[in-house]
Motif scaffolding. Structure first.
Motif, PDB file in Angstrom:
ATOM      1  N   SER A   1       0.827  -1.202   0.000  1.00  0.00           N
ATOM      2  CA  SER A   1       0.000   0.000   0.000  1.00  0.00           C
ATOM      3  C   SER A   1       0.862   1.253   0.000  1.00  0.00           C
ATOM      4  O   SER A   1       0.609   2.199  -0.753  1.00  0.00           O
ATOM      5  CB  SER A   1      -0.934  -0.009   1.216  1.00  0.00           C
ATOM      6  OG  SER A   1      -1.751   1.136   1.221  1.00  0.00           O
ATOM      7  N   PHE A   2       1.902   1.257   0.861  1.00  0.00           N
ATOM      8  CA  PHE A   2       2.788   2.421   0.925  1.00  0.00           C
ATOM      9  C   PHE A   2       3.512   2.637  -0.400  1.00  0.00           C
ATOM     10  O   PHE A   2       3.618   3.774  -0.885  1.00  0.00           O
ATOM     11  CB  PHE A   2       3.816   2.243   2.050  1.00  0.00           C
ATOM     12  CG  PHE A   2       3.212   2.235   3.433  1.00  0.00           C
ATOM     13  CD1 PHE A   2       2.001   2.852   3.688  1.00  0.00           C
ATOM     14  CD2 PHE A   2       3.870   1.588   4.476  1.00  0.00           C
ATOM     15  CE1 PHE A   2       1.447   2.849   4.964  1.00  0.00           C
ATOM     16  CE2 PHE A   2       3.321   1.576   5.754  1.00  0.00           C
ATOM     17  CZ  PHE A   2       2.108   2.203   5.997  1.00  0.00           C
ATOM     18  N   MET A   3       4.017   1.571  -1.005  1.00  0.00           N
ATOM     19  CA  MET A   3       4.738   1.684  -2.269  1.00  0.00           C
ATOM     20  C   MET A   3       3.831   2.142  -3.390  1.00  0.00           C
ATOM     21  O   MET A   3       4.209   2.981  -4.219  1.00  0.00           O
ATOM     22  CB  MET A   3       5.379   0.334  -2.627  1.00  0.00           C
ATOM     23  CG  MET A   3       6.587  -0.034  -1.779  1.00  0.00           C
ATOM     24  SD  MET A   3       7.930   1.177  -1.956  1.00  0.00           S
ATOM     25  CE  MET A   3       8.300   1.010  -3.698  1.00  0.00           C
ATOM     26  N   LEU A   4       2.607   1.598  -3.419  1.00  0.00           N
ATOM     27  CA  LEU A   4       1.658   1.997  -4.454  1.00  0.00           C
ATOM     28  C   LEU A   4       1.355   3.482  -4.366  1.00  0.00           C
ATOM     29  O   LEU A   4       1.386   4.202  -5.375  1.00  0.00           O
ATOM     30  CB  LEU A   4       0.361   1.183  -4.311  1.00  0.00           C
ATOM     31  CG  LEU A   4      -0.795   1.604  -5.231  1.00  0.00           C
ATOM     32  CD1 LEU A   4      -0.404   1.428  -6.694  1.00  0.00           C
ATOM     33  CD2 LEU A   4      -2.060   0.810  -4.908  1.00  0.00           C
ATOM     34  N   ASP A   5       1.094   3.955  -3.175  1.00  0.00           N
ATOM     35  CA  ASP A   5       0.750   5.371  -3.016  1.00  0.00           C
ATOM     36  C   ASP A   5       1.964   6.274  -3.239  1.00  0.00           C
ATOM     37  O   ASP A   5       1.809   7.404  -3.723  1.00  0.00           O
ATOM     38  CB  ASP A   5       0.152   5.612  -1.630  1.00  0.00           C
ATOM     39  CG  ASP A   5      -1.220   4.969  -1.492  1.00  0.00           C
ATOM     40  OD1 ASP A   5      -1.986   5.004  -2.462  1.00  0.00           O
ATOM     41  OD2 ASP A   5      -1.518   4.412  -0.420  1.00  0.00           O
ATOM     42  N   PHE A   6       3.152   5.780  -2.913  1.00  0.00           N
ATOM     43  CA  PHE A   6       4.357   6.544  -3.202  1.00  0.00           C
ATOM     44  C   PHE A   6       4.525   6.721  -4.716  1.00  0.00           C
ATOM     45  O   PHE A   6       4.821   7.820  -5.207  1.00  0.00           O
ATOM     46  CB  PHE A   6       5.580   5.829  -2.629  1.00  0.00           C
ATOM     47  CG  PHE A   6       6.889   6.475  -2.988  1.00  0.00           C
ATOM     48  CD1 PHE A   6       7.332   7.598  -2.309  1.00  0.00           C
ATOM     49  CD2 PHE A   6       7.670   5.958  -4.014  1.00  0.00           C
ATOM     50  CE1 PHE A   6       8.545   8.197  -2.654  1.00  0.00           C
ATOM     51  CE2 PHE A   6       8.874   6.547  -4.358  1.00  0.00           C
ATOM     52  CZ  PHE A   6       9.311   7.672  -3.673  1.00  0.00           C
TER      53      PHE A   6
ATOM     54  N   VAL B   1       4.429  10.333  -6.551  1.00  0.00           N
ATOM     55  CA  VAL B   1       5.650  10.866  -7.144  1.00  0.00           C
ATOM     56  C   VAL B   1       5.616  10.854  -8.667  1.00  0.00           C
ATOM     57  O   VAL B   1       6.035  11.825  -9.314  1.00  0.00           O
ATOM     58  CB  VAL B   1       6.882  10.076  -6.640  1.00  0.00           C
ATOM     59  CG1 VAL B   1       8.150  10.526  -7.366  1.00  0.00           C
ATOM     60  CG2 VAL B   1       7.044  10.266  -5.137  1.00  0.00           C
ATOM     61  N   PHE B   2       5.088   9.783  -9.261  1.00  0.00           N
ATOM     62  CA  PHE B   2       5.195   9.611 -10.713  1.00  0.00           C
ATOM     63  C   PHE B   2       3.891   9.861 -11.485  1.00  0.00           C
ATOM     64  O   PHE B   2       3.952  10.257 -12.647  1.00  0.00           O
ATOM     65  CB  PHE B   2       5.704   8.192 -11.027  1.00  0.00           C
ATOM     66  CG  PHE B   2       7.055   7.900 -10.465  1.00  0.00           C
ATOM     67  CD1 PHE B   2       8.200   8.461 -11.024  1.00  0.00           C
ATOM     68  CD2 PHE B   2       7.211   7.064  -9.372  1.00  0.00           C
ATOM     69  CE1 PHE B   2       9.455   8.197 -10.505  1.00  0.00           C
ATOM     70  CE2 PHE B   2       8.456   6.785  -8.846  1.00  0.00           C
ATOM     71  CZ  PHE B   2       9.589   7.357  -9.412  1.00  0.00           C
TER      72      PHE B   2
END
Length: 343
Positions: free
Chosen positions: A121-126, A130-131
């Motif tokens: 979840s954290f990586m997806l939202d990051f 950002v991108f």
């Protein structure tokens, strides 16, 4: 209209009184209000986009719908995930809730699954933040100009001013006036960017690439000048602008070079073709070209008398389709009529 966007070096720079060497020259005075809004560290190219409005609308619709969809997904993601993150923060502050992990009461498999879920979840939202999120933000909300504001203010016109701005390559362009190597590289890059084939085959929105961006605010400024009769739209017809420490703002004389006249004729022919296509008469364009090619290849040459006969034949052909060749050429292309084609 004028708003200063670049560092105001012009006033303090020591400029030579004499003119710059060819192919550079001083920009037209009529463009001065426009130039005052430009950033001195960039190179700019302006030209007139004569593609049909419906075609421009179709091209713009694709990124518009894509960015609307992305914005909707991001808003939904925020609506869905923010309460979850809020609960995690509350838990970290010492207030237990459903997101609290009591490690002593969990086995390793449960801990691994929960940590994996939260990491994903954290990586997806990051990644989204950002991108992905910059796309709709830059499309709709960028403060220094954006596509949405440009189209809202300019609309879709038969003739539009397109302004391209150089990317980071301009930081290493060197002294393009006095250094022969730098000048050669610069004029070569400009030549590629101003190729008649490129400009006439692609509408302005499709000209963004690794070397050039569109300057949305500058295009609004240029259009405002045209609408307020501060300058004719022809003043923006294929102009290359850049700032030089010794001479100030300069432009490149695009009329120099042995292929300039040929390039201009090619540009006119492409613009005429696009205008005919916009009224569903593109077949007339190809019949016109076929007649010119056939007659010019006949024995006896293609002298003035023969050209007059062919011009009369072509005008009659267009008249039968309800189009006055001379008036249609002036409306869609402007300039000198080239009824005998790109000869």
């Amino acid at each position: 209209m004028v708003r200063q966007r670049g560092p105001a070096k012009s006033g303090g720079a020591k400029k030579k009184d004499g003119g710059p060497p060819a192919p550079f020259k001083r920009p037209p005075e009529v463009l001065q209000p426009f130039i005052e809004t430009l950033d001195e560290k960039h190179v700019y190219i302006t030209h007139i986009d004569s593609h049909p409005p419906d075609f421009k609308r179709q091209i713009f619709t694709v990124p518009l719908l894509m960015n609307v969809a992305i914005a909707a997904l991001l808003i939904y993601r925020l609506y869905y995930i923010l309460p979850y993150y809020f609960q995690i923060v509350v838990s970290v502050l010492g207030y237990p809730n459903e997101t609290t992990m009591v490690v002593d009461e969990m086995d390793w498999s449960e801990i691994a699954v929960e940590v994996g879920k939260r990491t994903f979840s954290f990586m997806l939202d990051f990644i989204l933040y950002v991108f992905i999120s910059p796309w709709p933000v830059n499309f709709f909300l960028a403060q220094d100009g954006n596509p949405a504001v440009w189209r809202r203010k300019v609309g879709f016109r038969a003739r539009e001013v397109v302004v391209r701005r150089s990317k980071r390559w301009d930081e290493t362009k060197g002294d393009v006036v006095n250094d022969s190597t730098a000048k050669s590289l610069f004029t070569g890059r400009i030549g590629v960017a101003t190729s008649p084939m490129l400009i006439n085959e692609k509408t302005g929105y499709l000209l963004m690439n690794a070397d050039w961006d569109l300057d949305w605010a500058a295009m609004v400024d240029a259009t405002t000048m045209v609408d307020k009769k501060m300058a004719a739209i022809e003043a923006f017809k294929l102009v290359v602008l850049f700032y030089h420490e010794e001479y100030g703002w300069l432009c490149v004389d695009m009329k120099l070079g042995e292929n300039a006249q040929e390039d201009e004729r090619r540009r006119q022919v492409f613009a005429f073709r696009d205008a005919l296509a916009a009224v569903d008469k593109e077949d007339l364009f190809y019949r016109w070209i076929e007649i010119i090619q056939f007659e010019s290849s006949q024995p006896g040459g293609f002298g003035p008398e023969k050209q007059e006969q062919v011009a009369k034949q072509i005008r009659e052909m267009f008249d039968k389709q309800g189009i006055n060749f001379d008036e249609f050429w002036k409306e869609s292309v402007g300039g000198e009529i080239t009824i005998n084609g790109p000869m």
